[in-house]
Design an enzyme around this catalytic site. Structure first.
Site, PDB file in Angstrom:
ATOM      1  N   TYR A  10      -2.796  16.933   3.214  1.00  0.00           N
ATOM      2  CA  TYR A  10      -1.980  15.962   3.969  1.00  0.00           C
ATOM      3  C   TYR A  10      -0.567  16.435   4.263  1.00  0.00           C
ATOM      4  O   TYR A  10       0.100  15.885   5.153  1.00  0.00           O
ATOM      5  CB  TYR A  10      -1.972  14.588   3.291  1.00  0.00           C
ATOM      6  CG  TYR A  10      -0.897  14.369   2.256  1.00  0.00           C
ATOM      7  CD1 TYR A  10      -1.030  14.879   0.978  1.00  0.00           C
ATOM      8  CD2 TYR A  10       0.250  13.635   2.556  1.00  0.00           C
ATOM      9  CE1 TYR A  10      -0.056  14.671   0.029  1.00  0.00           C
ATOM     10  CE2 TYR A  10       1.235  13.418   1.606  1.00  0.00           C
ATOM     11  CZ  TYR A  10       1.074  13.939   0.344  1.00  0.00           C
ATOM     12  OH  TYR A  10       2.045  13.732  -0.589  1.00  0.00           O
TER      13      TYR A  10
ATOM     14  N   THR B  23      -4.401   0.442   5.419  1.00  0.00           N
ATOM     15  CA  THR B  23      -4.924  -0.328   4.285  1.00  0.00           C
ATOM     16  C   THR B  23      -4.092  -1.576   4.043  1.00  0.00           C
ATOM     17  O   THR B  23      -2.870  -1.513   3.934  1.00  0.00           O
ATOM     18  CB  THR B  23      -4.908   0.547   3.023  1.00  0.00           C
ATOM     19  OG1 THR B  23      -5.623   1.745   3.310  1.00  0.00           O
ATOM     20  CG2 THR B  23      -5.563  -0.168   1.852  1.00  0.00           C
TER      21      THR B  23
ATOM     22  N   HIS C  64       0.833  -1.207   0.000  1.00  0.00           N
ATOM     23  CA  HIS C  64       0.000   0.000   0.000  1.00  0.00           C
ATOM     24  C   HIS C  64       0.871   1.261   0.000  1.00  0.00           C
ATOM     25  O   HIS C  64       0.663   2.172  -0.797  1.00  0.00           O
ATOM     26  CB  HIS C  64      -0.924  -0.009   1.217  1.00  0.00           C
ATOM     27  CG  HIS C  64      -1.736   1.243   1.390  1.00  0.00           C
ATOM     28  ND1 HIS C  64      -2.726   1.616   0.507  1.00  0.00           N
ATOM     29  CD2 HIS C  64      -1.685   2.223   2.340  1.00  0.00           C
ATOM     30  CE1 HIS C  64      -3.261   2.767   0.906  1.00  0.00           C
ATOM     31  NE2 HIS C  64      -2.651   3.151   2.021  1.00  0.00           N
TER      32      HIS C  64
HETATM   33 CA    CA Z   1      -6.283   4.317   6.925  1.00  0.00          CA
END
Ligand code: CA
Length: 429
Positions: free
Chosen positions: A249, A362, A139
Site C-alpha cells: 500500500y 468501510t 475506520h
Molecule cells: Ca474499501
C-alpha cells in the site's frame, strides 16, 4: 400519524418486509425463461417493467422513459436524470396503490408481477468507473492507529474525503463465490516477500452510490447539487486481503489487495425512498477544521441506515446454525457525506459518468460492535471473535459466507430494505 399508503400486492404492507410502496427499488432480474429485464421490487414480487410497458400501462410516461425501462440494464434509465426517475416512481406508486385497478385487475397481471423466489437478481447496470473512499473517521482512526500508533490520522484526512480509483471489472453480483487471491506477502516489514494465497482475507462493509447523471469534463458538481446526480444506493462488500495490502500500500495506496473482487447488492434504493431517513450533517467538533468552501454544503445530510454483517462458516451452514452477527453499525456515522465525495471527486474537473460507482469506504462507528471489517473487529487478529458454533475467527476462512444487510426504520414510517449482499470465500486455486 398519517398511515402509510397501502398496496394491493401481497406482502407489500407487511411492515417487516422493507419492500413496501414506500421503497420500490429498481434492479435487473433474469429467470423463468425470460431474458434480462428491469424490475421493481415490491413485497414478494418483482414488477417486470418491459411487460408493464408492453401492456400499455406506462402510457402516461414519456417515450424516452418507457423505452429505457424495456432495456436489459438500468444504464439508459439512469442517464435520463432525476425528473425521469421521479416520474417513473410516481407512476409505479400509483399503479401499485390499493386504490388503483389498472394493473391489479389487468388480464396480464400474472405475467407482469413475477414472484421474487423464481427470479435471480443481477448487477443493476454496467458499472463504469469505480472509486472507493475512506470516509469514516472511526475506520480511518482505528486502521491508522494499528499501522501508525503515534500518528493515526494523516494531516490531510479531515480536510478532504480521501479515496482511490478502483476496478469495475471485478465488481460482481451478490451470491457470486469469491476466490481467495494470491499475492505477495511478507513476514517482516522489510521483506523479502513470498507469493501465495492471502492468509488475511477480510470483508469491508460499505455503501455505494450509483451515479445517474454525470458532469462534463472541467465542470465540477457543486456540493449542494451533488445528490441530484445519484440514482440510488446499494450495499457493497469491498473484499480485502490485508497481508497483500500491508506490503503493497505504500507509496501509492491499495492495488491488488482490493482488485480481485467487490460484491454488490442488486436493489438500488432511491434517495427519494430514503427521504424520511435523511439526517442533517452533525456539526463538527470545534477542534476539527472547517471544510474548505467547495466541500461546505448549505443543507448537507447523512442517511440513517442500519448496516449489519453476519458470517456463517461452511460447518455452520451444514449444521443449520444461524449466521453470527459480527458488525452492527449505521451509515449516519460517516464523517464525509456522499455529496462531499462527489464534489471533491469532480473538483479537479474529473468527469463522473452515468453508471459510475462511488463507495463510502468501510463504515465503522464508535463502538467495537459497529466496526465494519475484521481487521478492526479483531484488532488485527489480536482479539478473535467467536462464531455461533464456538469457532474463532481472526480473518475469513475458506467456506465462510459473509452476509451484509441494510435497512432504515423508525416508528411511524414504513421500513426501507436494501436486501442482501452475500458471498462465500472459496479456496485459492
Ligand atoms: Ca474499501
Amino acid at each position: 400519524m398519517q398511515s402509510a399508503a397501502q398496496s394491493w400486492v401481497e406482502g407489500a404492507n407487511d411492515s417487516a418486509s422493507g419492500f413496501s410502496l414506500a421503497n420500490l427499488p429498481f434492479g435487473v432480474v433474469g429467470g423463468e425463461g425470460r431474458g434480462l429485464r428491469i424490475g421493481v421490487r415490491i413485497g414478494a414480487f418483482i414488477v417486470d417493467c418491459r411487460a408493464l410497458v408492453e401492456a400499455g400501462l406506462l402510457a402516461r410516461l414519456d417515450d424516452s422513459i418507457r423505452t429505457a425501462l424495456t432495456g436489459e440494464s438500468l444504464n439508459t434509465f439512469m442517464s435520463l436524470g432525476r425528473e425521469a426517475w421521479r416520474s417513473a416512481r410516481a407512476e409505479l406508486t400509483r399503479l401499485l396503490n390499493a386504490q388503483t385497478p389498472d394493473l391489479r385487475d389487468h388480464p396480464r397481471r400474472k405475467s407482469i408481477m413475477l414472484p421474487e423466489w423464481g427470479m435471480s437478481v443481477r448487477l443493476p447496470c454496467t458499472i463504469g468507473d469505480y472509486s472507493d473512499f475512506y470516509a469514516s473517521l472511526h475506520h480511518a482512526t482505528n486502521v491508522g492507529s494499528m499501522f501508525r500508533p503515534d500518528n493515526p490520522l494523516l494531516p490531510n484526512w479531515k480536510h478532504m474525503p480521501i479515496g482511490y480509483h478502483g476496478r469495475s471489472s471485478s465488481i460482481v453480483m451478490s451470491g457470486t463465490p469469491i476466490r481467495r487471491p494470491h499475492g505477495q506477502t511478507v513476514q517482516s516489514d522489510l521483506g523479502p516477500p513470498t507469493f501465495g494465497p492471502s492468509k488475511l482475507m477480510d470483508y469491508e462493509l460499505e455503501v455505494g452510490a450509483l451515479i445517474g447523471t454525470g458532469n462534463a469534463m472541467g465542470e465540477p458538481i457543486h456540493v449542494d447539487r451533488a445528490l441530484e446526480s445519484v440514482f440510488g444506493l446499494v450495499l457493497l462488500n469491498d473484499w480485502s486481503a490485508r497481508d497483500i495490502q500491508k506490503w503493497e500500500y505504500q507509496p501509492l495506496g491499495p492495488f491488488l489487495a482490493k482488485n480481485f473482487a467487490s460484491s454488490l447488492s442488486g436493489w438500488v434504493v432511491s434517495l427519494d425512498a430514503l427521504e424520511p431517513f435523511r439526517v442533517p450533517l452533525p456539526a463538527r467538533p470545534a477542534s476539527d477544521p472547517e471544510p474548505l468552501e467547495y466541500l461546505r454544503g448549505t443543507n448537507d445530510v447523512v442517511f440513517d441506515v442500519t448496516l449489519e454483517v453476519s458470517i456463517a462458516s461452511a460447518a455452520m451452514r451444514s449444521a443449520g446454525t444461524p449466521a453470527t452477527v459480527v458488525t452492527l453499525g449505521n451509515f449516519k456515522e460517516m464523517y464525509w457525506t456522499i455529496a462531499q465525495m462527489i464534489a471533491h471527486h469532480t473538483s479537479s474537473g474529473c468527469n463522473l459518468r452515468s453508471g459510475d460507482l462511488l463507495a463510502s469506504g468501510t463504515v465503522s462507528g464508535p463502538t467495537p460492535e459497529s466496526r465494519g471489517c475484521l481487521l478492526e473487529r479483531t484488532w488485527r487478529g489480536t482479539q478473535p471473535i467467536t462464531l455461533g458454533d464456538g469457532a474463532e475467527r481472526k480473518f475469513l476462512q475458506d467456506g465462510d459466507e459473509v452476509i451484509m444487510r441494510a435497512w432504515c426504520e423508525r416508528a411511524g414510517v414504513p421500513r426501507i430494505g436494501f436486501g442482501e449482499c452475500r458471498g462465500i470465500v472459496t479456496p485459492a486455486r
